[in-house]
Write an enzyme that holds these catalytic residues in place. Structure first.
Site, mmCIF file in Angstrom:
data_model
loop_
_atom_site.group_PDB
_atom_site.id
_atom_site.type_symbol
_atom_site.label_atom_id
_atom_site.label_comp_id
_atom_site.label_asym_id
_atom_site.label_seq_id
_atom_site.Cartn_x
_atom_site.Cartn_y
_atom_site.Cartn_z
ATOM 1 N N THR A 22 19.716 4.630 37.416
ATOM 2 C CA THR A 22 18.839 5.724 36.985
ATOM 3 C C THR A 22 17.392 5.292 37.182
ATOM 4 O O THR A 22 17.062 4.130 36.937
ATOM 5 C CB THR A 22 19.057 6.113 35.507
ATOM 6 O OG1 THR A 22 17.956 6.926 35.071
ATOM 7 C CG2 THR A 22 19.163 4.930 34.570
ATOM 8 N N ASP A 63 22.835 6.774 31.095
ATOM 9 C CA ASP A 63 23.337 6.904 29.743
ATOM 10 C C ASP A 63 24.503 7.912 29.612
ATOM 11 O O ASP A 63 25.568 7.587 29.096
ATOM 12 C CB ASP A 63 22.119 7.373 28.915
ATOM 13 C CG ASP A 63 22.391 7.397 27.455
ATOM 14 O OD1 ASP A 63 22.745 6.346 26.927
ATOM 15 O OD2 ASP A 63 22.282 8.479 26.859
ATOM 16 N N ARG A 87 25.943 16.559 37.141
ATOM 17 C CA ARG A 87 26.026 16.437 35.678
ATOM 18 C C ARG A 87 27.157 17.396 35.310
ATOM 19 O O ARG A 87 26.957 18.601 35.269
ATOM 20 C CB ARG A 87 24.723 16.867 35.023
ATOM 21 C CG ARG A 87 23.517 16.029 35.460
ATOM 22 C CD ARG A 87 22.307 16.340 34.612
ATOM 23 N NE ARG A 87 21.087 15.852 35.232
ATOM 24 C CZ ARG A 87 20.668 14.592 35.222
ATOM 25 N NH1 ARG A 87 21.389 13.673 34.618
ATOM 26 N NH2 ARG A 87 19.542 14.242 35.807
ATOM 27 N N ASP A 115 15.062 6.138 35.341
ATOM 28 C CA ASP A 115 14.377 6.160 34.042
ATOM 29 C C ASP A 115 14.203 4.782 33.379
ATOM 30 O O ASP A 115 13.331 4.618 32.528
ATOM 31 C CB ASP A 115 15.135 7.067 33.056
ATOM 32 C CG ASP A 115 15.190 8.504 33.523
ATOM 33 O OD1 ASP A 115 14.404 8.874 34.407
ATOM 34 O OD2 ASP A 115 16.033 9.258 32.998
ATOM 35 N N GLY A 142 21.618 11.908 37.441
ATOM 36 C CA GLY A 142 20.542 11.950 38.443
ATOM 37 C C GLY A 142 20.715 10.838 39.467
ATOM 38 O O GLY A 142 21.025 9.708 39.103
ATOM 39 N N ARG A 177 12.616 11.059 31.244
ATOM 40 C CA ARG A 177 13.319 11.673 30.099
ATOM 41 C C ARG A 177 12.654 11.219 28.792
ATOM 42 O O ARG A 177 11.478 11.493 28.626
ATOM 43 C CB ARG A 177 14.799 11.285 30.122
ATOM 44 C CG ARG A 177 15.695 12.383 29.601
ATOM 45 C CD ARG A 177 17.139 11.961 29.695
ATOM 46 N NE ARG A 177 17.678 12.167 31.011
ATOM 47 C CZ ARG A 177 18.210 13.310 31.426
ATOM 48 N NH1 ARG A 177 18.257 14.335 30.614
ATOM 49 N NH2 ARG A 177 18.696 13.429 32.638
ATOM 50 N N ASP A 236 16.005 3.572 31.108
ATOM 51 C CA ASP A 236 16.075 3.880 29.673
ATOM 52 C C ASP A 236 17.288 3.272 28.977
ATOM 53 O O ASP A 236 17.602 3.654 27.851
ATOM 54 C CB ASP A 236 16.078 5.409 29.478
ATOM 55 C CG ASP A 236 17.236 6.096 30.214
ATOM 56 O OD1 ASP A 236 17.884 5.439 31.040
ATOM 57 O OD2 ASP A 236 17.468 7.284 29.950
HETATM 58 O O1 F6P Z 1 17.629 10.850 34.626
HETATM 59 C C1 F6P Z 1 16.870 10.990 35.760
HETATM 60 C C2 F6P Z 1 15.988 12.207 35.682
HETATM 61 O O2 F6P Z 1 15.302 12.308 36.917
HETATM 62 C C3 F6P Z 1 15.017 12.259 34.510
HETATM 63 O O3 F6P Z 1 13.875 11.462 34.732
HETATM 64 C C4 F6P Z 1 14.732 13.732 34.432
HETATM 65 O O4 F6P Z 1 14.311 14.092 33.138
HETATM 66 C C5 F6P Z 1 16.054 14.333 34.782
HETATM 67 O O5 F6P Z 1 16.757 13.376 35.531
HETATM 68 C C6 F6P Z 1 15.997 15.603 35.585
HETATM 69 O O6 F6P Z 1 17.290 16.088 35.693
HETATM 70 P P1 F6P Z 1 17.788 17.209 36.688
HETATM 71 O O7 F6P Z 1 18.008 16.577 38.015
HETATM 72 O O8 F6P Z 1 19.053 17.664 36.085
HETATM 73 O O9 F6P Z 1 16.722 18.250 36.734
#
Ligand code: F6P
Length: 319
Positions: free
Chosen positions: A125, A103, A72, A127, A11, A171, A129
């Site tokens: 990130t 992560d 991703r 998050d 992300g 997350r 986290d």
């Molecule tokens: O890791 C960052 C994040 O925004 C999280 O907070 C969220 O759960 C996830 O990515 C959403 O991912 P995507 O962009 O794949 O929908």
């Protein structure tokens, strides 16, 4: 170090561009060729990258997102994809790699470092986290964005004397909900790190209403449940209208706040310095305002500590 590559993965997070800029400029300052790899690990597999010069990173420090693009990349997790990425690294004579991400991205960096590629991870990130570092790039900006939304939602909730559940990202980590809840004066914070007691939530709303509270703002971390589902559960105890707002991707964009720009700039430069000095296969983190590096595997094995003090304080201050 003659040639290094830089990529952003997972992300996106505000402040990533400041980190890219610093890697490129600090690298060039030290006579290193810097390749900007497109769309995360995907660019390594597809050999999609370009040589960066000083002006490639002009005018990006204040922009959200990532100018290199991100993904991703599922294929990178396969043996075939991973080997293709390794081939590109050899073909391009990449001596060191800077991975900016969270992560999942760091797990990829760890695999590469085990395969002999000198890697440095920069935590990017929203998050927050990652256990080994106090802050990740993007967290502070996302927090400000959420806080702005909470402030606006507070106005309308007060006017209508309503209860509102605001669902935020993160997350499996509750930091965005916890700190925006504390800073935003929320009545309750629901996070994956603490057990959720629906009956108790209903009681708090009722007692708040009884003593004249004009609203109840509940900050919910996405990892702790779904806003609409929790609303329905609360409604089994009290029959009051509850509104839900899922903030979504608005939290990931926007111009980075100063802290994220500073973190990005410092860490970008530090990553290149680490590669030059031979401190490979490490991730960068921050503690007490200082940047440090730590073995990538050790960092990934750490378990994040829950800030129970902030959680308890939120409860006390919302009585
Ligand atoms: O890791 C960052 C994040 O925004 C999280 O907070 C969220 O759960 C996830 O990515 C959403 O991912 P995507 O962009 O794949 O929908």
């Amino acid at each position: 170090m003659r040639t290094i590559g830089v990529l952003t993965s997972g992300g996106d997070a505000p402040g990533m561009n400041a980190a890219i800029r610093a890697v490129v400029r600090y690298g060039i300052y030290n006579d290193i060729n810097v390749l900007g790899i497109k769309k995360g690990y995907r660019g390594l597999i597809d050999n999609d990258m370009e040589k960066m010069d000083l002006s490639s990173v002009a005018d990006i420090i204040h922009r959200g997102g990532t100018t290199l693009g991100t993904a991703r990349c599922e294929k990178f997790m396969t043996k075939e994809g991973f080997n293709e990425a390794l081939e590109t690294i050899k073909y391009r004579d990449i001596d060191g790699l800077v991975v900016i991400g969270g992560d999942g991205s760091f797990r990829g960096a760890k695999e590469l470092s085990e395969a002999g590629v000198k890697t440095i991870g920069i935590p990017g990130t929203i998050d927050n986290d990652l256990a080994y570092t106090e802050y990740t790039i993007g967290f502070s900006t996302a927090l400000e964005t959420i806080l702005d939304a909470v402030t606006k939602i507070r106005d309308t909730s007060s006017s209508h004397e309503r209860t509102i559940i605001i669902e935020v990202m993160g997350r499996n980590c509750g930091d965005l909900a916890l700190y925006s809840g504390l800073a935003g004066g929320a009545e309750m914070v629901l996070i994956p790190e603490a057990k959720i007691d629906i009956e108790n939530i209903a009681e708090k709303i009722t007692s708040g209403m009884a003593r004249g509270k004009k609203h109840s703002i509940i900050l919910l971390a996405e990892g702790a449940g779904d806003a609409y589902d929790i609303r329905d559960k609360i409604n089994k105890f009290i029959d009051i209208p509850i509104r839900c707002t899922v903030l979504g991707y608005i939290q990931r964009g926007g111009t980075p706040v100063s802290y994220d720009r500073l973190l990005g700039s410092r860490m970008g430069a530090q990553a290149v310095k680490c590669l030059i000095e031979g401190n490979n296969n490490v991730v960068l983190g921050t503690k007490d305002g200082k940047i440090f590096h730590m073995d990538i595997e050790k960092a990934l094995n750490m378990k994040k500590k829950f800030d129970s003090e902030a959680f308890e304080l939120t409860k006390i201050l919302s009585i």
